[in-house]
Scaffold this motif. Structure first.
Motif, short mmCIF file in Angstrom:
data_model
loop_
_atom_site.label_atom_id
_atom_site.label_comp_id
_atom_site.label_asym_id
_atom_site.label_seq_id
_atom_site.Cartn_x
_atom_site.Cartn_y
_atom_site.Cartn_z
N HIS A 1 4.78 10.71 1.80
CA HIS A 1 4.60 9.42 1.13
C HIS A 1 4.95 8.32 2.10
CE1 HIS A 1 5.70 12.54 -1.65
NE2 HIS A 1 5.18 11.86 -2.64
N VAL A 2 4.08 7.33 2.16
CA VAL A 2 4.33 6.18 3.03
C VAL A 2 4.15 4.94 2.19
CG1 VAL A 2 3.29 4.85 4.92
CG2 VAL A 2 3.69 7.30 5.20
N PHE A 3 5.04 3.97 2.36
CA PHE A 3 4.83 2.66 1.73
C PHE A 3 4.80 1.63 2.83
CE2 PHE A 3 6.49 -1.41 0.45
CZ PHE A 3 5.64 -1.75 -0.60
N SER A 4 3.87 0.69 2.72
CA SER A 4 3.84 -0.43 3.68
C SER A 4 3.55 -1.71 2.93
CB SER A 4 2.76 -0.20 4.72
OG SER A 4 2.61 -1.37 5.50
N ALA A 5 4.26 -2.77 3.28
CA ALA A 5 3.96 -4.09 2.72
C ALA A 5 3.03 -4.85 3.66
CB ALA A 5 5.25 -4.87 2.50
N GLU A 6 2.53 -4.16 4.68
CA GLU A 6 1.65 -4.80 5.66
C GLU A 6 0.25 -4.21 5.64
OE1 GLU A 6 3.76 -4.49 9.32
OE2 GLU A 6 5.42 -5.64 8.51
N GLY A 7 -0.25 -4.01 4.43
CA GLY A 7 -1.64 -3.62 4.26
C GLY A 7 -1.94 -2.20 4.74
N VAL B 1 0.85 -1.20 0.00
CA VAL B 1 0.00 0.00 0.00
C VAL B 1 0.88 1.24 0.00
CG1 VAL B 1 -1.79 1.26 1.23
CG2 VAL B 1 -1.76 -1.22 1.36
N TYR B 2 0.53 2.18 -0.85
CA TYR B 2 1.18 3.50 -0.85
C TYR B 2 0.19 4.50 -0.28
CZ TYR B 2 4.37 1.41 -4.26
OH TYR B 2 5.29 0.60 -4.88
N GLY B 3 0.65 5.33 0.63
CA GLY B 3 -0.22 6.38 1.18
C GLY B 3 0.33 7.74 0.81
N PHE B 4 -0.56 8.65 0.43
CA PHE B 4 -0.16 10.01 0.01
C PHE B 4 -0.98 11.02 0.79
CE2 PHE B 4 -0.03 7.13 -3.66
CZ PHE B 4 1.33 7.18 -3.99
N ASN B 5 -0.32 12.01 1.32
CA ASN B 5 -1.03 13.01 2.12
C ASN B 5 -0.35 14.35 1.90
OD1 ASN B 5 -1.86 13.23 5.69
ND2 ASN B 5 -3.06 13.75 3.91
N LEU B 6 -1.15 15.39 1.71
CA LEU B 6 -0.59 16.71 1.46
C LEU B 6 -0.69 17.54 2.73
CD1 LEU B 6 0.62 18.31 -0.96
CD2 LEU B 6 -1.64 19.35 -1.22
N VAL B 7 0.45 18.12 3.12
CA VAL B 7 0.48 18.94 4.35
C VAL B 7 0.00 20.35 3.96
CG1 VAL B 7 1.89 19.66 6.31
CG2 VAL B 7 2.43 17.54 5.10
N TYR B 8 -1.29 20.47 3.78
CA TYR B 8 -1.83 21.70 3.24
C TYR B 8 -3.32 21.79 3.58
CZ TYR B 8 -2.33 25.55 -0.12
OH TYR B 8 -2.55 26.77 -0.70
N SER B 9 -3.82 23.02 3.76
CA SER B 9 -5.19 23.19 4.22
C SER B 9 -6.07 23.91 3.20
CB SER B 9 -5.18 23.99 5.53
OG SER B 9 -4.25 23.41 6.41
N GLY B 10 -5.54 24.12 1.99
CA GLY B 10 -6.30 24.82 0.96
C GLY B 10 -6.66 23.91 -0.20
N ASN B 11 -6.90 24.53 -1.36
CA ASN B 11 -7.27 23.77 -2.56
C ASN B 11 -6.17 22.77 -2.90
OD1 ASN B 11 -9.50 25.37 -2.74
ND2 ASN B 11 -8.71 26.68 -4.39
N PHE B 12 -6.56 21.55 -3.16
CA PHE B 12 -5.54 20.55 -3.48
C PHE B 12 -6.03 19.65 -4.60
CE2 PHE B 12 -7.41 16.57 -2.19
CZ PHE B 12 -8.43 16.96 -1.35
N THR B 13 -5.08 18.99 -5.25
CA THR B 13 -5.41 17.93 -6.19
C THR B 13 -4.61 16.70 -5.82
OG1 THR B 13 -5.46 17.28 -8.51
CG2 THR B 13 -3.61 18.62 -7.88
N LEU B 14 -5.24 15.56 -5.99
CA LEU B 14 -4.55 14.28 -5.82
C LEU B 14 -5.08 13.41 -6.95
CD1 LEU B 14 -4.15 13.17 -2.15
CD2 LEU B 14 -3.24 11.91 -4.09
N THR B 15 -4.27 13.29 -8.00
CA THR B 15 -4.75 12.68 -9.24
C THR B 15 -3.92 11.46 -9.58
OG1 THR B 15 -5.33 14.88 -10.04
CG2 THR B 15 -5.19 13.15 -11.69
#
Ligand code: DGJ
Length: 720
Positions: free
Chosen positions: A296-302, A245-259
């Motif tokens: 960015h976080v990667f985990s092989a444990e679900g 699993v790859y996790g993505f998170n933006l350290v931001y509180s305004g308009n964002f895109t995650l595409t």
């Protein structure tokens, strides 16, 4: 650790269990060769031999065999033959937006640089992380992009942001300036996102990737209730406990895109950053722009493994200040107890009752300032409504009882019916000549302006400096429309949204710097701005105005995808959907507190509340410091929901189950997670002893327990 292999020109970023490999090709093309489980160093050379060929896609004639369109580009640009979604698009003085970034140099150093004016991860000391800066340049426009990566040696997280500087001689405009891109050589993933609305935030949603574009964004001026700036890519079939699993998170509180875009080669590109709609940033020669930071976080444990990395990372490297580690007071908030209908005596009566119950802080919510007796007026008039309140006497009395005292603000807003608006009608966000839209009877205050920030902070300081206030709840109750600022020139109006967010950050920063002992909680009509940007300023965020414990399960489980339990504002209210035990068991997951009139509790409920408060103290360290395991998620099972907190040394666990929907007796052998297989655990409630192996592989026998709709139970395990 970050290592450069000169002969093959790879840069390898390692966290304890993951590797991220960059490759520099002839021509200065920077590639994202690998991201996943940790790799050895010896055979990285083979990664750059895997690039697919491309027909029809244009190439640089000096490097005719290299196609940007078919390669995993680390910071893809617009107009030079990569037709997928790009991270950067610069409109140059000639009017075209062709952009092309080539590697120039890189450097590695210990520690992590600050992002001035923006929230970001940090490390308490330089030995905890390493930073890579890769400098790239567009030879035509002279725009330089410095890609900044930090790897932490105590968690599997990598942060990235980009510093863009116009080193050319002519002005340019940034039309897309995203924070990060990751290209993966497969499309066999599910996209997991957290959608919502007011009172229904962060609802889990999972869908398989398909060719083309898919993703989430906010254009509302804040990160929003509607989509959280978080997404995960889970390999097909990955579960809570298994799979990549790859996790993505933006350290931001305004308009964002995650595409995410899947191309014809079945590769997946994920980009994230500021939403380009309504964004345009002018860069004169010598000027710079810094993007928000992406994590960015990667985990092989679900999914569970991914979440625990985010929790540790944010607990250690994002949340700051005194209350990061110090025990936080258990609060009672006046909102659902009284709404706008309170005075000094009523609040004193809340405090007196709360004290008998063992509560540690009274929070006076909306309605204490200006002439605010309903939501139609006074935002912007941050002085005490003395017709209603003797604030000095109230605080003295509350403090005299041994309770702390907190207050509510909504500094980024202005009511048309306010002294501030009558004095400065141009201070609201608006477009001259258009009627400003209204929501909850309020306009947005233009905090992108320095003079406006000075005024509003001056008002806050006058109250906070005069009265000994221990806690602030900072609210934000509408989306932004007619986005423009009276002080920006026409060519810079596209900067408004980001400047607004920077203004908010500056205000929050001033507040916590000037009042460093303050316990600070963010809020936005519940959890409409529950994002890592806000967590940098406040260690906790009110998760939702929905305090129904059954609906809260979905909200809290969803929130836990990337935010730690210590950040989740969760209160017991007078909601009648379940009894007090279940309400308490669910709220115990988060910061815990009350949102009700304590004078109205029945004798029986008062006793339950006292027990809950004792449990809050008993389990405080376990819940704040332990690891969360989602055992049965509400999106997987309509009947029962279960989670546990396990101490880092695995010697203690608290398991909670909620029966969300009664069913005829069905076996429930609840498989626990995160225990030591060879340790023997005693169930505190019964004295029974079980091995960790039995509890995890055969499961804890919970058939029929809890039994009825809305009932809950807890099991406390302690290893010998
Ligand atoms: C919305 C918040 O979520 C509530 O908790 C409360 O503070 C109200 N605003 C007050 O207007």
């Amino acid at each position: 650790m970050i290592t450069y292999n000169e002969p093959i020109r790879t840069i390898k970023l390692d966290t304890p269990h993951t590797s991220y490999v960059l490759g520099v090709l002839d021509g200065g093309f920077l590639l994202n060769l690998y991201y996943g489980r940790r790799l050895p160093d010896d055979d990285l050379w083979s990664l750059s031999n895997r690039l697919p060929s491309a027909s029809f896609s244009p190439s640089d004639p000096e490097y005719p065999h290299f196609s940007q369109d078919a390669s995993p580009m680390e910071y893809p640009t617009n107009g030079r033959g990569d037709f997928r979604v790009s991270a950067l698009s610069v409109r140059c003085a000639d009017g075209n937006s062709v952009t092309d970034m080539r590697y120039v140099s890189h450097r590695v150093f210990p520690g992590k640089p600050d992002l001035p004016g923006l929230p970001h991860l940090y490390a308490a000391d330089d030995s905890l992380c390493d930073t890579l800066e890769v400098t790239m340049r567009d030879p035509y426009t002279g725009v330089e992009a410095v890609l900044v990566y930090t790897v932490f040696n105590d968690c599997d997280a990598i942060s990235k942001h980009v510093r863009l500087t116009n080193r050319g001689e002519l002005p340019v405009k940034l039309e897309r300036a995203l924070s990060s891109c990751v290209d993966l050589p497969s499309m066999k993933y599910d996209l997991i996102t957290l959608w919502g609305r007011h009172a229904k935030e962060r609802q889990f949603e999972r869908r398989p990737l398909a060719h083309g574009l898919q993703g989430i964004r906010s254009k509302r001026g804040s990160s929003s209730h509607n989509q959280n700036p978080f997404a995960a890519l889970a390999e097909t079939g990955a579960t809570e406990t298994t799979g990549e699993v790859y996790g993505f998170n933006l350290v931001y509180s305004g308009n964002f895109t995650l595409t995410a875009e899947v191309d014809h080669n079945a590769t997946t590109r994920v980009v994230m950053g500021i939403e380009p709609t309504d964004f345009c940033w002018a860069l004169a020669p010598g000027e710079s722009f810094v993007t928000p930071e992406a994590v960015h976080v990667f985990s092989a444990e679900g999914l569970g493994g991914m979440s625990r990395v985010f929790h540790r990372c944010y607990g250690e490297h994002l949340i700051r200040g005194r209350w990061k580690t110090e025990k936080r007071p258990l609060l009672i908030n006046s909102w659902e107890a009284a709404y706008f209908d309170f005075d000094t005596e009523k609040l004193i009566s809340f405090a007196a009752r709360a004290k008998e119950l063992g509560i540690g802080m009274l929070v006076m919510d909306d309605g204490w300032f200006g002439k605010r007796n309903n939501d139609k007026s006074s935002l912007g008039d941050w002085f005490v409504n003395e017709d209603k309140l003797d604030l000095g006497r109230l605080i003295d009395t509350v403090h005299g009882m041994g309770l702390k005292f907190g207050i509510w603000y909504e500094p980024e807003m202005i009511s048309p019916d306010s002294e501030l608006y009558r004095e400065h009608p141009d201070w609201c966000v608006h477009v001259p000549g258009r009627t400003p839209s209204i929501a909850r009877h309020q306009y947005v205050l233009d905090v992108s302006r320095e003079d406006v920030r000075e005024n509003v902070f001056g008002q806050i300081r006058a109250v906070m400096g005069r009265y000994p206030i221990d806690y602030v709840k900072w609210d934000f109750n509408r989306n932004i429309s007619e986005a423009a600022s009276a002080t920006l020139p026409a060519e810079r109006q596209g900067e408004f949204f980001h400047r607004f967010v920077l203004g908010t950050y500056e205000l929050q920063d001033r507040l916590i710097r000037e009042f460093p002992d303050l316990l600070f909680e963010n809020c936005s009509g519940g959890g409409g701005r529950f994002d890592p940007g806000m967590l940098y300023y406040s260690p906790q965020i009110w998760a939702s105005d929905n305090t129904d414990p059954i609906e809260r399960l979905n909200i809290q489980f969803g929130t836990s995808l990337c935010y730690p339990a210590s950040s989740v504002g969760a209160h017991v209210s007078a909601c009648t959907r379940t009894g007090y035990r279940t309400k308490g068991d669910v709220a115990l997951w988060g910061t815990f507190g009350y949102e009700l009139d304590p004078n109205k509790l029945s004798d029986g409920d008062r006793e339950i509340v006292k027990e809950q408060i004792a449990e809050y103290h008993k389990y405080y360290d376990l819940i704040r410091g332990g690891d969360l395991f989602r055992l049965i998620c509400p999106w997987d099972d309509p009947f029962v929901c279960a989670w546990s907190f396990v101490s880092r040394d695995k010697r203690e666990a608290l398991v909670t189950l909620v029966r969300t929907l009664r069913q005829e007796e069905t076996l429930l052998h609840l498989k626990l997670q995160g225990l030591r297989p060879d340790a023997i655990y005693t169930v505190e409630e019964t004295g029974e002893k079980y091995s960790g192996a039995l509890l995890m592989y055969a499961g804890l026998e919970m058939t029929g327990n809890p039994w009825d709709d809305g009932e809950s139970c807890k099991v406390h395990l302690i290893a010998e």
